[in-house]
Motif scaffolding. Structure first.
Motif, PDB file in Angstrom:
ATOM      1  N   SER A 251       5.470   3.681   1.321  1.00  0.00           N
ATOM      2  CA  SER A 251       4.964   2.366   0.950  1.00  0.00           C
ATOM      3  C   SER A 251       5.111   1.397   2.119  1.00  0.00           C
TER       4      SER A 251
ATOM      5  N   ASN B   8       0.852  -1.189   0.000  1.00  0.00           N
ATOM      6  CA  ASN B   8       0.000   0.000   0.000  1.00  0.00           C
ATOM      7  C   ASN B   8       0.888   1.238   0.000  1.00  0.00           C
ATOM      8  N   THR B   9       0.646   2.133  -0.941  1.00  0.00           N
ATOM      9  CA  THR B   9       1.447   3.350  -1.069  1.00  0.00           C
ATOM     10  C   THR B   9       0.572   4.569  -0.809  1.00  0.00           C
ATOM     11  N   LYS B  10       1.032   5.418   0.080  1.00  0.00           N
ATOM     12  CA  LYS B  10       0.341   6.669   0.376  1.00  0.00           C
ATOM     13  C   LYS B  10       1.184   7.833  -0.131  1.00  0.00           C
ATOM     14  N   HIS B  11       0.542   8.730  -0.851  1.00  0.00           N
ATOM     15  CA  HIS B  11       1.224   9.890  -1.416  1.00  0.00           C
ATOM     16  C   HIS B  11       0.826  11.142  -0.637  1.00  0.00           C
TER      17      HIS B  11
ATOM     18  N   SER C 125       6.035  10.061  -0.598  1.00  0.00           N
ATOM     19  CA  SER C 125       5.337   8.782  -0.760  1.00  0.00           C
ATOM     20  C   SER C 125       5.853   7.794   0.278  1.00  0.00           C
TER      21      SER C 125
END
Length: 247
Positions: free
Chosen positions: A194, A165-168, A192
């Motif tokens: 991850s 899961n990647t959050k930007h 980002s």
């Protein structure tokens, strides 16, 4: 319907329900899961592309085909998540409950039983005299009685899936009147992050044969994340002690 099953410990009267409705339901759900994506692709991709080709617009056919193929992928995921998967879960859970009732009502007392619905529904029981009774898709939903010497191997297998899961983080501007940072402002770049996690699923494989040096068959029992449960059932089957039926 009753039948006599010959085992190394003598004949056993096994309850063999037809289970035709169960077999039909499972086959029906598998066909729905198989053909629904094809129908969606035919409607969203096939029809527009063919229509464009019939009008001689090759370039338009290629472009619309690519765009509609991407949209069809999203549509397939939505239909699977909101329609097919819930419908399958409801039906398979109901079938698993029925099969659990069947293996608990065998003509011989049972020491252990298990039912499942993931993948395809099924149930298993171990009788007090050492028989393993399996009813699932691999047995065509008839009760399979396995006696001494028929179980070739029991093992626990597992599959590991990595999910990332990647959050930007957003970009923002300090000072200035516009997003470009004019009037002396400064724009900070986003970040980002991850996170990767490993999901393990365990399943029990029971390999058996009906005659010496004959073909070997396999039944697979899913345990999802319950690796300990799979190990415990594997040990229980491996250490079965076969008793002698009273005369």
């Amino acid at each position: 319907m009753n039948a006599i099953s010959n085992t190394p410990n003598g004949p056993v009267e096994a309850i063999l329900p037809p289970n035709d409705d169960i077999r039909t339901t499972v086959d029906h759900m598998e066909k729905i899961a198989q053909f629904t994506p094809l129908v969606i692709l035919a409607v969203l991709v096939g029809i527009p592309v063919v229509s464009a080709l019939l009008h001689g617009a090759i370039g338009s056919a290629i472009l619309s085909g690519v765009i509609m193929f991407v949209l069809a992928g999203f549509a397939i995921k939505i239909v699977n998540s909101l329609v097919i998967a819930p419908m399958q879960n409801i039906r398979y859970k109901r079938i698993a409950t029925t099969l659990a009732s069947q293996v608990q009502a065998l003509p011989l007392p049972t020491n252990l039983w298990r039912s499942w619905w993931a993948g395809a529904p099924g149930a298993l029981a171990i009788t007090q005299d050492g028989h393993v009774v399996i009813v699932d898709k691999s047995t065509d939903y008839t009760h399979l009685w396995l006696g001494e010497g028929q179980i070739v191997n029991v093992s626990v297998e597992r599959e590991a899936t990595q999910i990332t899961n990647t959050k930007h983080g957003g970009r923002f501007t300090l000072g200035g009147a516009s997003s470009s940072g004019v009037f002396g402002g400064y724009t900070f770049g986003g970040r980002s992050k991850s996170v990767t996690r490993i999901v393990e699923t365990a399943f029990l494989e029971i390999r058996y044969q009906f005659e010496r040096n004959g073909a070997v068959y396999t039944s697979v029992i899913p345990f999802n994340a319950d690796r300990r449960g799979a190990d415990e059932l594997c040990a229980a089957i491996t250490r079965i002690e076969h008793g002698t039926r009273p005369a």
